[in-house]
Design a protein around this motif. Structure first.
Motif, short mmCIF file in Angstrom:
data_model
loop_
_atom_site.label_atom_id
_atom_site.label_comp_id
_atom_site.label_asym_id
_atom_site.label_seq_id
_atom_site.Cartn_x
_atom_site.Cartn_y
_atom_site.Cartn_z
N ASN A 78 -38.61 -9.46 -62.04
CA ASN A 78 -39.78 -9.28 -62.90
C ASN A 78 -39.61 -8.08 -63.82
OD1 ASN A 78 -41.82 -11.33 -62.35
ND2 ASN A 78 -41.75 -10.54 -60.26
N ILE A 79 -40.32 -8.11 -64.94
CA ILE A 79 -40.26 -7.04 -65.93
C ILE A 79 -40.77 -5.73 -65.35
CG2 ILE A 79 -41.48 -6.28 -68.00
CD1 ILE A 79 -40.71 -8.74 -69.33
N LYS A 80 -41.76 -5.78 -64.48
CA LYS A 80 -42.31 -4.54 -63.91
C LYS A 80 -41.24 -3.78 -63.11
CE LYS A 80 -44.26 -6.84 -59.86
NZ LYS A 80 -45.47 -7.25 -59.19
N ASP A 81 -40.31 -4.52 -62.47
CA ASP A 81 -39.22 -3.88 -61.73
C ASP A 81 -38.24 -3.20 -62.69
OD1 ASP A 81 -40.29 -4.86 -59.33
OD2 ASP A 81 -39.22 -6.76 -59.56
N LEU A 82 -37.98 -3.84 -63.83
CA LEU A 82 -37.10 -3.25 -64.84
C LEU A 82 -37.71 -1.97 -65.39
CD1 LEU A 82 -36.02 -6.40 -66.91
CD2 LEU A 82 -34.88 -5.40 -64.94
N ASN A 83 -39.02 -1.98 -65.58
CA ASN A 83 -39.73 -0.82 -66.12
C ASN A 83 -39.65 0.37 -65.17
OD1 ASN A 83 -41.24 0.14 -68.35
ND2 ASN A 83 -43.09 0.08 -67.10
N GLY A 114 -41.77 -12.68 -66.48
CA GLY A 114 -42.67 -11.82 -67.27
C GLY A 114 -43.82 -11.19 -66.54
N ASP A 115 -43.73 -10.98 -65.24
CA ASP A 115 -44.83 -10.35 -64.50
C ASP A 115 -44.79 -8.83 -64.70
OD1 ASP A 115 -47.02 -10.13 -62.80
OD2 ASP A 115 -45.75 -9.83 -61.04
N GLY A 116 -45.88 -8.25 -65.16
CA GLY A 116 -45.96 -6.81 -65.38
C GLY A 116 -45.83 -6.45 -66.85
N GLU A 117 -45.78 -5.15 -67.11
CA GLU A 117 -45.67 -4.65 -68.48
C GLU A 117 -44.38 -3.86 -68.64
OE1 GLU A 117 -47.66 -5.38 -71.08
OE2 GLU A 117 -48.72 -6.69 -69.69
N LEU A 118 -43.85 -3.87 -69.87
CA LEU A 118 -42.62 -3.15 -70.19
C LEU A 118 -42.90 -2.16 -71.30
CD1 LEU A 118 -39.53 -3.03 -69.58
CD2 LEU A 118 -39.22 -4.58 -71.48
N SER A 119 -42.58 -0.87 -71.02
CA SER A 119 -42.83 0.17 -72.02
C SER A 119 -41.53 0.80 -72.51
CB SER A 119 -43.74 1.25 -71.43
OG SER A 119 -43.12 1.81 -70.28
N LYS A 120 -40.39 0.31 -72.04
CA LYS A 120 -39.09 0.89 -72.40
C LYS A 120 -38.26 -0.08 -73.21
CE LYS A 120 -39.23 3.58 -68.18
NZ LYS A 120 -38.76 3.68 -66.82
N LYS A 121 -37.44 0.48 -74.09
CA LYS A 121 -36.57 -0.33 -74.94
C LYS A 121 -35.29 -0.61 -74.15
CE LYS A 121 -34.29 -0.22 -79.41
NZ LYS A 121 -34.01 0.59 -80.60
N LEU A 122 -35.10 -1.86 -73.72
CA LEU A 122 -33.96 -2.24 -72.88
C LEU A 122 -33.16 -3.35 -73.53
CD1 LEU A 122 -35.74 -2.45 -69.40
CD2 LEU A 122 -34.32 -0.57 -70.22
N THR A 123 -31.84 -3.33 -73.30
CA THR A 123 -30.98 -4.43 -73.70
C THR A 123 -30.75 -5.26 -72.45
OG1 THR A 123 -29.91 -3.00 -75.30
CG2 THR A 123 -28.77 -5.04 -74.75
N VAL A 124 -31.34 -6.45 -72.39
CA VAL A 124 -31.30 -7.27 -71.18
C VAL A 124 -30.36 -8.45 -71.39
CG1 VAL A 124 -32.69 -8.54 -69.50
CG2 VAL A 124 -33.72 -6.63 -70.73
N ALA A 126 -29.10 -11.73 -69.39
CA ALA A 126 -29.37 -12.59 -68.24
C ALA A 126 -29.06 -14.03 -68.61
CB ALA A 126 -30.82 -12.45 -67.80
N HIS A 127 -29.04 -14.89 -67.59
CA HIS A 127 -28.76 -16.30 -67.80
C HIS A 127 -29.98 -17.05 -68.30
CE1 HIS A 127 -25.80 -14.88 -64.80
NE2 HIS A 127 -24.98 -15.60 -65.52
N ARG A 128 -31.17 -16.61 -67.85
CA ARG A 128 -32.41 -17.28 -68.22
C ARG A 128 -33.51 -16.24 -68.45
NH1 ARG A 128 -32.95 -21.99 -63.57
NH2 ARG A 128 -30.81 -22.73 -63.65
N PHE A 129 -34.46 -16.59 -69.30
CA PHE A 129 -35.63 -15.76 -69.56
C PHE A 129 -36.85 -16.66 -69.58
CE2 PHE A 129 -32.18 -13.41 -71.56
CZ PHE A 129 -32.45 -12.10 -71.21
N SER A 130 -37.94 -16.19 -69.01
CA SER A 130 -39.19 -16.93 -69.20
C SER A 130 -39.70 -16.56 -70.59
CB SER A 130 -40.21 -16.57 -68.12
OG SER A 130 -40.66 -15.25 -68.29
N ALA A 131 -40.54 -17.40 -71.16
CA ALA A 131 -41.04 -17.18 -72.52
C ALA A 131 -41.82 -15.86 -72.60
CB ALA A 131 -41.93 -18.34 -72.94
N SER A 132 -42.64 -15.58 -71.58
CA SER A 132 -43.44 -14.34 -71.59
C SER A 132 -42.55 -13.11 -71.45
CB SER A 132 -44.49 -14.37 -70.48
OG SER A 132 -43.86 -14.46 -69.22
N ALA A 133 -41.47 -13.22 -70.65
CA ALA A 133 -40.56 -12.08 -70.47
C ALA A 133 -39.84 -11.77 -71.77
CB ALA A 133 -39.56 -12.39 -69.37
#
Length: 165
Positions: A78-83, A114-124, A126-133
């Motif tokens: 989830n995005i919140k974990d990346l944040n 896409g669960d959670g919020e992201l406030s950082k600029k990251l280069t991600v 991955a093999h798959r992305f959800s539309a919201s993520a």
């Protein structure tokens, strides 16, 4: 009894019991195997599921579901974990996710959810992305790169078989 008397009479290597050496030995005639039956015969060994002729429990319990051996195992993050775990400007890929402990088990693909919020600029990557993520990563100023998974030999054979039919 004293401490020095504990091991008196204890033999380190006990001699094996010699059976089938006459009735006087106490282990003669049937040699402790009894009369007739499966255990009395030479070469007898039971299966792990054997229950004395009774229908084993593994045959009583019905089989349920289907185990797809060709299924792709996907690690979801989830995005919140990346944040929480990554700093501004970091590159997020399968190796960095494993090193941070987000993908612990064996996986073939990584999917960002896409669960959670992201406030950082990251280069991600991955093999798959959800539309919201994907939307949230790009909104925060980061980039989403879709990585192509390496195809295994078994998958190549399966694809060739499907192409032939």
């Amino acid at each position: 009894m004293s401490l020095h008397e504990i091991n008196t009479g204890v033999q380190k290597n006990k001699r094996r019991q010699r059976i089938g050496r006459g009735t006087g030995s106490g282990w003669g005639k049937t040699s402790q195997r009894g009369h007739k039956g499966a255990r009395s015969r030479a070469g007898w060994s039971n299966r792990a599921t054997f229950q004395g002729g009774q229908t084993p429990i593994v045959r009583h319990v019905p089989k349920r579901g289907f185990n797809n051996k060709w299924a792709v195992t996907v690690a979801c993050v989830n995005i919140k974990d990346l944040n929480e775990l990554f700093n501004d400007g970091d590159t997020v890929n399968a190796e960095t996710l494993q090193s941070k402990g987000l993908c612990k088990r064996r996986f073939e693909e990584v999917k960002i959810l896409g669960d959670g919020e992201l406030s950082k600029k990251l280069t991600v990557e991955a093999h798959r992305f959800s539309a919201s993520a994907k939307e949230k990563i790009e909104k925060a100023g980061g980039t989403c790169t879709t990585v192509v998974r390496r195809v295994t030999v078994a998958e190549k054979k399966e694809q060739a078989k499907q192409a032939d039919s």
